[in-house]
Design a protein around this motif. Structure first.
Motif, PDB file in Angstrom:
ATOM      1  N   GLY A 300       0.776  -1.224  -0.067  1.00  0.00           N
ATOM      2  CA  GLY A 300      -0.065  -0.078   0.038  1.00  0.00           C
ATOM      3  C   GLY A 300       0.772   1.259  -0.023  1.00  0.00           C
ATOM      4  N   ARG A 302       2.656   2.619  -2.212  1.00  0.00           N
ATOM      5  CA  ARG A 302       2.604   3.242  -3.483  1.00  0.00           C
ATOM      6  C   ARG A 302       1.370   4.093  -3.399  1.00  0.00           C
ATOM      7  N   GLY A 303       0.316   3.769  -2.923  1.00  0.00           N
ATOM      8  CA  GLY A 303      -1.051   4.545  -2.712  1.00  0.00           C
ATOM      9  C   GLY A 303      -0.891   5.529  -1.920  1.00  0.00           C
ATOM     10  N   TRP A 304      -0.374   5.008  -0.763  1.00  0.00           N
ATOM     11  CA  TRP A 304       0.125   6.314   0.340  1.00  0.00           C
ATOM     12  C   TRP A 304       0.838   7.381  -0.210  1.00  0.00           C
ATOM     13  N   ARG A 306       1.057   8.346  -3.636  1.00  0.00           N
ATOM     14  CA  ARG A 306       0.291   8.923  -4.561  1.00  0.00           C
ATOM     15  C   ARG A 306      -0.716   9.699  -4.110  1.00  0.00           C
ATOM     16  N   THR A 307      -1.444   9.338  -2.950  1.00  0.00           N
ATOM     17  CA  THR A 307      -2.472  10.098  -2.582  1.00  0.00           C
ATOM     18  C   THR A 307      -1.901  11.284  -1.689  1.00  0.00           C
ATOM     19  N   GLN A 324      -7.014   9.506   4.226  1.00  0.00           N
ATOM     20  CA  GLN A 324      -7.295   8.931   2.560  1.00  0.00           C
ATOM     21  C   GLN A 324      -6.053   8.157   2.364  1.00  0.00           C
ATOM     22  N   ALA A 325      -4.979   8.696   2.449  1.00  0.00           N
ATOM     23  CA  ALA A 325      -3.717   8.079   2.261  1.00  0.00           C
ATOM     24  C   ALA A 325      -3.432   6.944   3.101  1.00  0.00           C
ATOM     25  N   CYS A 328      -4.813   3.361   2.374  1.00  0.00           N
ATOM     26  CA  CYS A 328      -4.087   2.636   1.316  1.00  0.00           C
ATOM     27  C   CYS A 328      -3.359   1.515   1.824  1.00  0.00           C
ATOM     28  N   ILE A 329      -2.803   1.741   3.063  1.00  0.00           N
ATOM     29  CA  ILE A 329      -1.968   0.978   3.775  1.00  0.00           C
ATOM     30  C   ILE A 329      -2.774  -0.309   4.398  1.00  0.00           C
ATOM     31  N   GLU A 330      -2.167  -1.659   4.044  1.00  0.00           N
ATOM     32  CA  GLU A 330      -2.713  -2.794   4.543  1.00  0.00           C
ATOM     33  C   GLU A 330      -2.330  -2.982   6.222  1.00  0.00           C
TER      34      GLU A 330
END
Length: 339
Positions: A300, A302-304, A306-307, A324-325, A328-330
């Protein structure tokens, strides 16, 4: 100054985060302090002329929570550095550090930074003047040499000079600096590391507190240097880009205190600080840019990144962007079950 006044900060210097221009600002340091209670933190380099002649005292701003925290100064005039050191000590910094390692063109044109390796007598005069002006410890960060200098000869002579001036603690970046032909970025990577030389300096100067800097990317490496006899390890880019890997476990692994912290909890602890910053007219990305690597290597991440990168720069962005970021983290429990 009584040596016992330095005991606490000498212990903190077992691990420190390097001063890094444009990175280790006050927001970064506050964030890093939440990850480690013990690690010694450094400001970006602040030039003595900016403080003394320019009156840029806002460069000394810091949060009380950052302690132990050191101010790094750049300069080459003993009296001006003494005045700047006094301003730093009056602002509450626990240590004043003299930069004798930065190789940038701007620093060279001001006759300070790594070019000072060529003038150890001047450095000694600067250290003596600064020590006379303040009650906190004055330290030096240097290279093993510059350009065509022979480190085996130059470094011991340099250490002799600053020790005679009363410096008790030095951080040595275990690379030469090439003042011509290499950029500051290249000077952090291309000149070969000579860890053995730094270790030999500890043998030659057992009374000096010597920290090593350059190329250390893990706590295992840091422990190896400490176990081999050095007094401290300074970590730069790895602590910035993978702060959880370096700092979240530093207290138990390096200092033998407390326990590793959960990066998720750190995000929540940052929220009140962020809210205060926004209420004072600040922007979210001024803080979150330092947090992009918090979950490096974790599902997660990468999503962190990017957000945060996309959301924090928007007008009126607030703490909700971090939440929100974070979504993204599992959770670690899920990651553990999947292994």
């Amino acid at each position: 100054m009584p040596e016992d006044k330095f005991t606490s900060i000498h212990n903190s210097a077992r691990l420190s985060v390097a001063p890094m221009m444009d990175w280790t600002d006050r927001h970064c340091r506050y964030f890093h302090r939440l990850l480690s209670s013990e690690t010694l933190l450094y400001t970006e380099m602040v030039t003595a002329p900016a403080l003394v002649r320019g009156g840029a005292l806002h460069l000394l701003d810091h949060d009380p929570a950052e302690h132990p925290v050191a101010l790094q100064l750049g300069g080459s005039d003993p009296q001006e550095l003494a005045q700047a050191a006094k301003l730093g000590a009056d602002a509450g910094y626990d240590e004043i550090n003299l930069n004798c390692g930065c190789p940038s063109d701007r620093v060279q044109s001001g006759t300070f930074g790594a070019v000072l390796m060529k003038d150890p007598a001047r450095v000694a005069n600067c250290v003596a003047a600064m020590r006379e002006a303040v009650d906190v410890e004055v330290t030096v960060k240097c290279r093993i040499g510059v350009d065509a200098q022979e480190p085996e000869e130059v470094l011991p002579a340099f250490l002799d000079h600053i020790r005679a001036a009363g410096c008790q603690r030095v951080t040595i970046h275990a690379r030469k600096a090439w003042l011509q032909g290499l950029s500051p970025k290249e000077n952090r990577d291309i000149p070969p590391l000579d860890y053995d030389l730094v270790h030999r300096m500890k043998t030659a100067f057992p009374d000096l507190h010597i920290s090593i800097n350059g190329g250390v990317t893990s706590l295992d490496q840091a422990r190896a240097h400490l176990e081999a006899g050095l007094d401290g390890v300074m970590i730069g880019r790895a602590a910035y880009h993978q702060p959880a890997d370096i700092l979240a476990a530093a207290d138990p692994q390096i200092f033998g205190t407390g326990q590793a912290v959960d990066p998720v909890e750190i995000v929540h602890k940052m929220l009140p600080y962020i809210e205060n910053h926004l209420a004072e007219g600040g922007r979210l990305h001024q803080i979150t840019r330092h947090m992009l690597g918090l979950f490096a290597g974790r599902p997660g991440a990468r999503g962190w990144r990017r957000t945060l990168s996309e959301g924090a720069v928007r007008d009126h962005a607030g703490p909700e962007v971090l939440l929100q970021a974070l979504a993204c983290i599992e959770p670690l429990a899920q990651v553990d079950r999947a292994v």
